[in-house]
Design a protein around this motif. Sequence first.
Motif, PDB file in Angstrom:
ATOM      1  N   MET A   1      -0.107  -7.717  -4.838  1.00 50.69           N
ATOM      2  CA  MET A   1      -1.240  -7.513  -5.737  1.00 50.69           C
ATOM      3  C   MET A   1      -0.734  -7.022  -7.088  1.00 50.69           C
ATOM      4  N   THR A   2      -1.557  -7.224  -8.091  1.00 43.55           N
ATOM      5  CA  THR A   2      -1.207  -6.743  -9.424  1.00 43.55           C
ATOM      6  C   THR A   2      -1.472  -5.246  -9.486  1.00 43.55           C
ATOM      7  N   SER A   3      -0.941  -4.587 -10.505  1.00 44.87           N
ATOM      8  CA  SER A   3      -1.168  -3.145 -10.627  1.00 44.87           C
ATOM      9  C   SER A   3      -2.648  -2.855 -10.878  1.00 44.87           C
ATOM     10  N   ASN A   4      -3.363  -3.738 -11.587  1.00 47.11           N
ATOM     11  CA  ASN A   4      -4.808  -3.557 -11.782  1.00 47.11           C
ATOM     12  C   ASN A   4      -5.553  -3.648 -10.457  1.00 47.11           C
ATOM     13  N   GLY A   5      -5.189  -4.606  -9.620  1.00 52.07           N
ATOM     14  CA  GLY A   5      -5.812  -4.751  -8.308  1.00 52.07           C
ATOM     15  C   GLY A   5      -5.564  -3.541  -7.437  1.00 52.07           C
ATOM     16  N   PHE A   6      -4.345  -3.001  -7.482  1.00 44.97           N
ATOM     17  CA  PHE A   6      -3.994  -1.818  -6.703  1.00 44.97           C
ATOM     18  C   PHE A   6      -4.810  -0.611  -7.173  1.00 44.97           C
ATOM     19  N   ASP A   7      -4.930  -0.440  -8.485  1.00 48.34           N
ATOM     20  CA  ASP A   7      -5.712   0.674  -9.028  1.00 48.34           C
ATOM     21  C   ASP A   7      -7.179   0.579  -8.624  1.00 48.34           C
TER      22      ASP A   7
ATOM     23  N   GLU B   1       2.275  -4.465  -2.118  1.00 52.72           N
ATOM     24  CA  GLU B   1       3.489  -4.731  -2.887  1.00 52.72           C
ATOM     25  C   GLU B   1       2.999  -4.976  -4.311  1.00 52.72           C
ATOM     26  N   VAL B   2       3.042  -3.920  -5.117  1.00 49.02           N
ATOM     27  CA  VAL B   2       2.501  -3.990  -6.467  1.00 49.02           C
ATOM     28  C   VAL B   2       3.503  -4.710  -7.370  1.00 49.02           C
ATOM     29  N   ILE B   3       3.014  -5.758  -8.001  1.00 50.76           N
ATOM     30  CA  ILE B   3       3.848  -6.580  -8.870  1.00 50.76           C
ATOM     31  C   ILE B   3       3.355  -6.411 -10.302  1.00 50.76           C
ATOM     32  N   ASP B   4       4.233  -5.940 -11.165  1.00 53.41           N
ATOM     33  CA  ASP B   4       3.905  -5.748 -12.577  1.00 53.41           C
ATOM     34  C   ASP B   4       4.052  -7.090 -13.283  1.00 53.41           C
ATOM     35  N   VAL B   5       2.910  -7.746 -13.533  1.00 49.64           N
ATOM     36  CA  VAL B   5       2.946  -9.093 -14.105  1.00 49.64           C
ATOM     37  C   VAL B   5       3.465  -9.101 -15.536  1.00 49.64           C
ATOM     38  N   SER B   6       3.444  -7.951 -16.229  1.00 53.42           N
ATOM     39  CA  SER B   6       3.956  -7.915 -17.604  1.00 53.42           C
ATOM     40  C   SER B   6       5.474  -8.086 -17.638  1.00 53.42           C
ATOM     41  N   LYS B   7       6.147  -7.884 -16.493  1.00 48.57           N
ATOM     42  CA  LYS B   7       7.600  -8.024 -16.430  1.00 48.57           C
ATOM     43  C   LYS B   7       8.038  -9.399 -15.903  1.00 48.57           C
ATOM     44  N   LEU B   8       7.068 -10.248 -15.581  1.00 48.23           N
ATOM     45  CA  LEU B   8       7.396 -11.570 -15.048  1.00 48.23           C
ATOM     46  C   LEU B   8       7.616 -12.557 -16.190  1.00 48.23           C
ATOM     47  N   SER B   9       8.433 -13.557 -15.912  1.00 47.65           N
ATOM     48  CA  SER B   9       8.665 -14.615 -16.891  1.00 47.65           C
ATOM     49  C   SER B   9       9.173 -15.846 -16.154  1.00 47.65           C
TER      50      SER B   9
END
Length: 157
Positions: free
Chosen positions: A6-12, A73-81
């Motif tokens: 999940m994204t960090s927004n979804g986790f929050d 499993e929180v995935i920070d999408v701002s760090k993806l590329s």
Amino acid sequence: MEKVPMTSNGFDTLREELRRRQQEERPRIIQAISEARAHGDLSENAEYHAAKESQSLNEGRIAELEDLTARAEVIDVSKLSGSKIKFGATVKLVDEDTEEERVYQIVGEQEADVKSGRISVSSPIARALIGKSEGDVVEVTTPGGSRSYEVLELRWG
């Protein structure tokens, strides 16, 4: 134990719902049960039975939220590329039949909301998009039939 992406927004969002259910809903329901119990005969007390059912539903959702947050499993999408579509990607598509453009972000199942442009990583369209790049055409089999989309743009963050 299977991790839940999940994204960090979804986790929050899940953590906030858990907090609200534990700290606000639980005490409110306990108070409602206490008040209904004071009315006497529980066998014919509709308020009591409604409050107990509400308690059961709330406790079930609390258990589900505790499980999801523990397995997150929180995935920070701002760090993806990258140039290939994967979890967290925001994708602009055009329907090859209707020429209608759509923008979707691929997110975890718990945070999916098609109206807001967030689709579950396990949805048919997301599964078809994973691994594709800009310019690719994907065939998606949906309950309404087969559709063809071209990937116009891929963004991160």
